[in-house]
Design a protein around this motif. Structure first.
Motif, PDB file in Angstrom:
ATOM      1  N   SER A  49     -55.087   7.226  -6.411  1.00  0.00           N
ATOM      2  CA  SER A  49     -55.903   6.957  -5.220  1.00  0.00           C
ATOM      3  C   SER A  49     -56.275   5.481  -5.133  1.00  0.00           C
ATOM      4  CB  SER A  49     -57.161   7.828  -5.259  1.00  0.00           C
ATOM      5  OG  SER A  49     -57.990   7.554  -4.153  1.00  0.00           O
ATOM      6  N   ALA A  50     -56.632   4.895  -6.276  1.00  0.00           N
ATOM      7  CA  ALA A  50     -56.989   3.472  -6.288  1.00  0.00           C
ATOM      8  C   ALA A  50     -55.787   2.614  -5.942  1.00  0.00           C
ATOM      9  CB  ALA A  50     -57.530   3.091  -7.664  1.00  0.00           C
ATOM     10  N   ALA A  51     -54.617   2.979  -6.463  1.00  0.00           N
ATOM     11  CA  ALA A  51     -53.412   2.192  -6.217  1.00  0.00           C
ATOM     12  C   ALA A  51     -53.029   2.218  -4.743  1.00  0.00           C
ATOM     13  CB  ALA A  51     -52.268   2.713  -7.080  1.00  0.00           C
ATOM     14  N   PHE A  52     -53.038   3.406  -4.132  1.00  0.00           N
ATOM     15  CA  PHE A  52     -52.583   3.517  -2.746  1.00  0.00           C
ATOM     16  C   PHE A  52     -53.642   3.076  -1.741  1.00  0.00           C
ATOM     17  CE2 PHE A  52     -49.184   5.800  -4.729  1.00  0.00           C
ATOM     18  CZ  PHE A  52     -48.104   5.591  -3.884  1.00  0.00           C
ATOM     19  N   SER A  53     -54.834   2.752  -2.229  1.00  0.00           N
ATOM     20  CA  SER A  53     -55.845   2.185  -1.325  1.00  0.00           C
ATOM     21  C   SER A  53     -55.717   0.664  -1.219  1.00  0.00           C
ATOM     22  CB  SER A  53     -57.248   2.553  -1.814  1.00  0.00           C
ATOM     23  OG  SER A  53     -57.532   1.898  -3.044  1.00  0.00           O
ATOM     24  N   LEU A  54     -54.890   0.064  -2.087  1.00  0.00           N
ATOM     25  CA  LEU A  54     -54.685  -1.391  -2.026  1.00  0.00           C
ATOM     26  C   LEU A  54     -53.868  -1.732  -0.786  1.00  0.00           C
ATOM     27  CD1 LEU A  54     -53.827  -1.973  -5.803  1.00  0.00           C
ATOM     28  CD2 LEU A  54     -56.018  -2.372  -4.650  1.00  0.00           C
ATOM     29  N   LYS A  55     -54.302  -2.730  -0.043  1.00  0.00           N
ATOM     30  CA  LYS A  55     -53.682  -3.032   1.246  1.00  0.00           C
ATOM     31  C   LYS A  55     -52.647  -4.143   1.175  1.00  0.00           C
ATOM     32  CE  LYS A  55     -56.284   0.040   3.165  1.00  0.00           C
ATOM     33  NZ  LYS A  55     -55.697   1.344   3.521  1.00  0.00           N
ATOM     34  N   LYS A  56     -52.949  -5.211   0.448  1.00  0.00           N
ATOM     35  CA  LYS A  56     -52.087  -6.386   0.449  1.00  0.00           C
ATOM     36  C   LYS A  56     -51.523  -6.626  -0.937  1.00  0.00           C
ATOM     37  CE  LYS A  56     -54.982  -9.514   1.813  1.00  0.00           C
ATOM     38  NZ  LYS A  56     -56.231  -8.778   1.677  1.00  0.00           N
ATOM     39  N   VAL A  57     -50.312  -7.187  -0.950  1.00  0.00           N
ATOM     40  CA  VAL A  57     -49.705  -7.574  -2.225  1.00  0.00           C
ATOM     41  C   VAL A  57     -50.621  -8.577  -2.915  1.00  0.00           C
ATOM     42  CG1 VAL A  57     -47.773  -8.814  -3.281  1.00  0.00           C
ATOM     43  CG2 VAL A  57     -47.351  -7.142  -1.459  1.00  0.00           C
ATOM     44  N   GLY A  58     -50.901  -8.357  -4.180  1.00  0.00           N
ATOM     45  CA  GLY A  58     -51.817  -9.218  -4.921  1.00  0.00           C
ATOM     46  C   GLY A  58     -53.208  -8.641  -5.048  1.00  0.00           C
ATOM     47  N   ASP A  59     -53.525  -7.602  -4.249  1.00  0.00           N
ATOM     48  CA  ASP A  59     -54.844  -6.975  -4.351  1.00  0.00           C
ATOM     49  C   ASP A  59     -55.005  -6.275  -5.700  1.00  0.00           C
ATOM     50  OD1 ASP A  59     -55.577  -7.833  -1.893  1.00  0.00           O
ATOM     51  OD2 ASP A  59     -55.510  -5.871  -0.900  1.00  0.00           O
ATOM     52  N   THR A  60     -56.229  -6.280  -6.206  1.00  0.00           N
ATOM     53  CA  THR A  60     -56.549  -5.650  -7.487  1.00  0.00           C
ATOM     54  C   THR A  60     -57.616  -4.592  -7.280  1.00  0.00           C
ATOM     55  OG1 THR A  60     -56.032  -7.689  -8.687  1.00  0.00           O
ATOM     56  CG2 THR A  60     -57.370  -6.060  -9.841  1.00  0.00           C
ATOM     57  N   SER A  61     -57.456  -3.453  -7.909  1.00  0.00           N
ATOM     58  CA  SER A  61     -58.397  -2.348  -7.727  1.00  0.00           C
ATOM     59  C   SER A  61     -59.663  -2.581  -8.535  1.00  0.00           C
ATOM     60  CB  SER A  61     -57.751  -1.030  -8.168  1.00  0.00           C
ATOM     61  OG  SER A  61     -57.686  -0.976  -9.588  1.00  0.00           O
ATOM     62  N   ALA A  62     -60.649  -1.756  -8.259  1.00  0.00           N
ATOM     63  CA  ALA A  62     -61.825  -1.693  -9.122  1.00  0.00           C
ATOM     64  C   ALA A  62     -61.423  -0.966 -10.409  1.00  0.00           C
ATOM     65  CB  ALA A  62     -62.947  -0.950  -8.409  1.00  0.00           C
ATOM     66  N   VAL A  63     -62.314  -0.946 -11.370  1.00  0.00           N
ATOM     67  CA  VAL A  63     -62.052  -0.251 -12.627  1.00  0.00           C
ATOM     68  C   VAL A  63     -62.015   1.254 -12.368  1.00  0.00           C
ATOM     69  CG1 VAL A  63     -62.963   0.270 -14.919  1.00  0.00           C
ATOM     70  CG2 VAL A  63     -63.065  -2.069 -14.021  1.00  0.00           C
ATOM     71  N   VAL A  64     -60.989   1.892 -12.914  1.00  0.00           N
ATOM     72  CA  VAL A  64     -60.803   3.332 -12.726  1.00  0.00           C
ATOM     73  C   VAL A  64     -60.945   4.027 -14.077  1.00  0.00           C
ATOM     74  CG1 VAL A  64     -59.216   5.140 -11.986  1.00  0.00           C
ATOM     75  CG2 VAL A  64     -59.226   2.926 -10.805  1.00  0.00           C
ATOM     76  N   ALA A  65     -61.799   5.055 -14.131  1.00  0.00           N
ATOM     77  CA  ALA A  65     -61.958   5.833 -15.367  1.00  0.00           C
ATOM     78  C   ALA A  65     -60.822   6.836 -15.479  1.00  0.00           C
ATOM     79  CB  ALA A  65     -63.293   6.567 -15.345  1.00  0.00           C
ATOM     80  N   GLU A  66     -60.165   6.847 -16.638  1.00  0.00           N
ATOM     81  CA  GLU A  66     -59.070   7.778 -16.916  1.00  0.00           C
ATOM     82  C   GLU A  66     -59.413   8.596 -18.158  1.00  0.00           C
ATOM     83  OE1 GLU A  66     -54.894   6.102 -16.318  1.00  0.00           O
ATOM     84  OE2 GLU A  66     -56.027   4.354 -16.986  1.00  0.00           O
ATOM     85  N   ALA A  67     -58.555   9.565 -18.439  1.00  0.00           N
ATOM     86  CA  ALA A  67     -58.767  10.391 -19.631  1.00  0.00           C
ATOM     87  C   ALA A  67     -58.704   9.548 -20.902  1.00  0.00           C
ATOM     88  CB  ALA A  67     -57.719  11.500 -19.678  1.00  0.00           C
ATOM     89  N   LYS A  68     -57.856   8.509 -20.899  1.00  0.00           N
ATOM     90  CA  LYS A  68     -57.673   7.700 -22.100  1.00  0.00           C
ATOM     91  C   LYS A  68     -58.504   6.421 -22.107  1.00  0.00           C
ATOM     92  CE  LYS A  68     -52.975   9.318 -23.050  1.00  0.00           C
ATOM     93  NZ  LYS A  68     -51.562   8.921 -23.277  1.00  0.00           N
TER      94      LYS A  68
END
Length: 249
Positions: free
Chosen positions: A171-190
């Motif tokens: 979800s965080a990845a596909f919410s990025l709009k422009k090349v070079g954009d960086t997501s917020a920190v995402v909590a994962e299982a690991k």
């Protein structure tokens, strides 16, 4: 037993076994197994087992399958392969199936939280991930930032929806709009991750020329089915086939 028979029997083996029996010691073992098989078949005939009705039925069923395969192979060879026009018609009829989804080329910086970590350790890991994300957003080189993570960052390659095992990360990845954009920190299982969009390919239907080989592979089974149906239609007409069955209540 002739050399030709040995070669014919050997050709039926899977490649690893065939290589094993090509060596002298292996050949002798293989010949012995062929002789043993013939001895067993000979003994079965001596006992009259080959005359059992169930054996005859199985032999007839096998013969029927083999001659049908030969018949269909001959019909398909005579019919040839789907022509250019048939392939283009298939392409037009199946454009939706050939559509390519939106794809992203991603990079990830990851901070791993070990199993059984305390709340304090998880908080520290998250803070570290946030610092790494800030460094990315300030323009620092991706390779350097990823190396300062847990050494598990770097390019993820091209992904479509459903390719990433973690739904939050997707979800965080596909919410990025422009090349070079960086997501917020995402909590994962690991642990915690940050993803950066390196390149985007929009959803599209490729041109026929791009997917011609795929179209041919997809159309061939349908083409073979038409060959079979045509043969059956001719045989039914020539044989005056009729079906007389009681109608179910």
């Amino acid at each position: 037993m002739t050399q030709a028979e040995l070669a014919e029997e050997s050709a039926r083996l899977p490649s690893p076994l065939r290589e094993q029996f090509e060596r002298p010691a292996g050949q002798r073992e293989f010949v012995r197994s062929m002789i043993d098989k013939r001895l067993l078949a000979q003994e079965a005939r001596v006992r009259g087992l080959h005359q059992k009705p169930e054996i005859h039925k199985q032999v007839q069923a096998l013969e029927e399958r083999l001659v049908i395969q030969e018949l269909l192979a001959a019909e398909e060879k005579a019919a040839g392969t789907p022509g250019e026009q048939a392939l283009r018609e298939y392409y037009q009829q199946h454009r939706d199936e050939l559509a390519q989804p939106e794809r992203l080329r991603l990079a990830r910086v990851q901070v791993v939280v070990p199993p059984g970590a305390t709340a304090t350790q998880r908080a520290q890991a998250k803070q570290k991930a946030e610092r790494l994300a800030q460094r990315l957003k300030s323009g620092e080189a991706l390779e350097k930032v990823a190396a300062d993570g847990d050494g598990r960052g770097g390019e993820l390659g091209w992904v479509a929806r459903g390719d990433l095992s973690d739904r939050e990360l997707e979800s965080a990845a596909f919410s990025l709009k422009k090349v070079g954009d960086t997501s917020a920190v995402v909590a994962e299982a690991k642990g915690y991750s940050v993803v950066r969009l390196l390149e985007r390919r929009e959803a599209r239907v490729p041109a026929f020329e791009e997917v011609r080989a795929e179209v041919e592979g997809r159309a061939l089974p349908q083409w073979k089915r038409k060959v079979l149906e045509g043969l059956l239609a001719r045989l039914r007409e020539a044989g005056s086939v009729s079906i007389d069955m009681p109608v179910a209540p």
